[in-house]
Every structure is written in structure tokens, then in C-alpha cells.
Scaffold this motif. Structure first.
Motif, short mmCIF file in Angstrom:
data_model
loop_
_atom_site.label_atom_id
_atom_site.label_comp_id
_atom_site.label_asym_id
_atom_site.label_seq_id
_atom_site.Cartn_x
_atom_site.Cartn_y
_atom_site.Cartn_z
N LYS A 1 -38.55 31.31 18.15
CA LYS A 1 -39.52 31.58 19.21
C LYS A 1 -39.42 33.01 19.72
O LYS A 1 -40.09 33.38 20.67
N PRO B 1 -41.78 28.80 25.27
CA PRO B 1 -42.85 29.64 24.73
C PRO B 1 -42.28 30.71 23.81
O PRO B 1 -41.10 31.05 23.88
N SER B 2 -43.12 31.25 22.97
CA SER B 2 -42.72 32.38 22.13
C SER B 2 -42.61 33.62 23.02
O SER B 2 -43.37 33.78 23.96
N SER C 1 -42.49 39.45 26.94
CA SER C 1 -43.89 39.05 26.99
C SER C 1 -43.99 37.65 26.41
O SER C 1 -43.58 37.42 25.27
N LEU C 2 -44.51 36.71 27.19
CA LEU C 2 -44.69 35.34 26.73
C LEU C 2 -46.03 35.20 26.04
O LEU C 2 -47.02 35.78 26.46
N PHE C 3 -46.07 34.39 25.00
CA PHE C 3 -47.35 34.05 24.36
C PHE C 3 -47.29 32.71 23.73
O PHE C 3 -46.25 32.10 23.60
#
Length: 160
Positions: free
Chosen positions: A128, A87-88, A158-160
């Protein structure tokens, strides 16, 4: 509302619930044709595995943006926990309040960039990752104590 509008609505609902057929619906002034069937809406959902990911908090020494070996291990374990998922991630650098706002903004950015470089070195794709600095604006502990200041010198993910 005309009397036949309720009949039309009821017919449409019946068609939707039954998966639609190619039979036309007619009333006094119009005919409605359906050209395809909808997927079976009664298909049960298949359970998906749930992965509980704990986001590490990377801590720093006073006035430093060096990722220590202990913190590097935390990042490596985090990447391993993700498996093949990538994930980013936004890396948010934080500081205590010991210096000026401008200095702390730069120090927070240096910390987040240092974590970015460590993640890339571990094998995380650089495209990412993004960095940001919160400076001293988001303390999680009291800056009037040494223990509090230590907790505020960090990078959060923080994942997004």
C-alpha cells in the motif's frame, strides 16, 4: 419533435419517479415494456461518520534520512488513527537546497524509503506504500534561513 414524443417523455419520467411498473407505454408506432423496477429513489441517505485525519509531516536532520524516535511516534499515531483502514500512501521525500540537484533527488528518495520501512515495521502493508522524491523542487519555507531549511527537510504523505 412529434406531438406524442412529449407524452412519451412525460410517461417515462412518471414511471421513473414512481419506481416503474410493468405496464407498457404505447403510442401510435411503438410499445415500450419495462422488465424491472428501479430502487426507491426517495430513500434518505444515512449519515456516515466523518474521520478527520491529519497527515503527519516527518522531519529530518541535515543531510540525513534517519527516522528519529520522535518522528516514528508520529507515524505510529497516524497508523493507529487509521484504524482498520489501509489506504494507499505515496511518501514524497523533500530536501533543502544545500547540495546538488542529483544529490538532493537521491536524499529525498532515501528519506521516503526510510519512512516506508518504518511504516512497514509498525505494521502497515508494504503493497500500500509507494515512494517518490521531490528533491529541493517544492520548498515550503525560505532556504536562506536555517529554520526554513529545517522545514524543507521532510517527507509528506498523500493518501489515495
Amino acid at each position: 419533435m412529434k406531438k406524442y414524443d412529449g407524452i412519451m417523455l412525460g410517461s417515462l419520467v412518471s414511471l421513473l419517479l414512481s419506481g416503474c411498473s410493468q405496464q407498457p407505454i404505447q403510442n401510435e408506432s411503438e410499445t415500450i415494456y419495462f422488465s424491472h423496477s428501479l430502487p426507491n429513489i426517495a430513500t434518505p441517505l444515512q449519515p456516515q461518520p466523518v474521520v478527520n485525519i491529519v497527515l503527519p509531516i516527518i522531519y529530518f536532520a541535515n543531510d540525513s534520512y534517519e527516522v528519529t524516535p520522535t518522528e516514528r511516534v508520529k507515524l505510529k499515531e497516524f497508523v493507529e488513527t487509521l484504524g482498520e483502514q489501509r489506504p494507499s500512501i505515496i511518501l514524497n521525500g523533500h530536501t533543502d537546497w544545500n547540495r546538488s540537484d542529483q544529490y538532493n533527488d537521491q536524499l529525498g528518495l532515501n528519506r521516503s524509503e526510510s519512512v516506508l520501512l518504518t511504516l512497514v515495521d509498525i505494521g502497515y502493508p508494504a503493497e500500500k506504500l509507494a515512494t517518490a522524491s521531490m528533491g529541493e523542487s517544492q520548498p515550503v519555507a525560505d532556504n536562506q534561513t536555517e529554520q526554513g531549511r529545517q522545514l524543507n527537510r521532510r517527507v509528506t504523505l498523500s493518501l489515495f
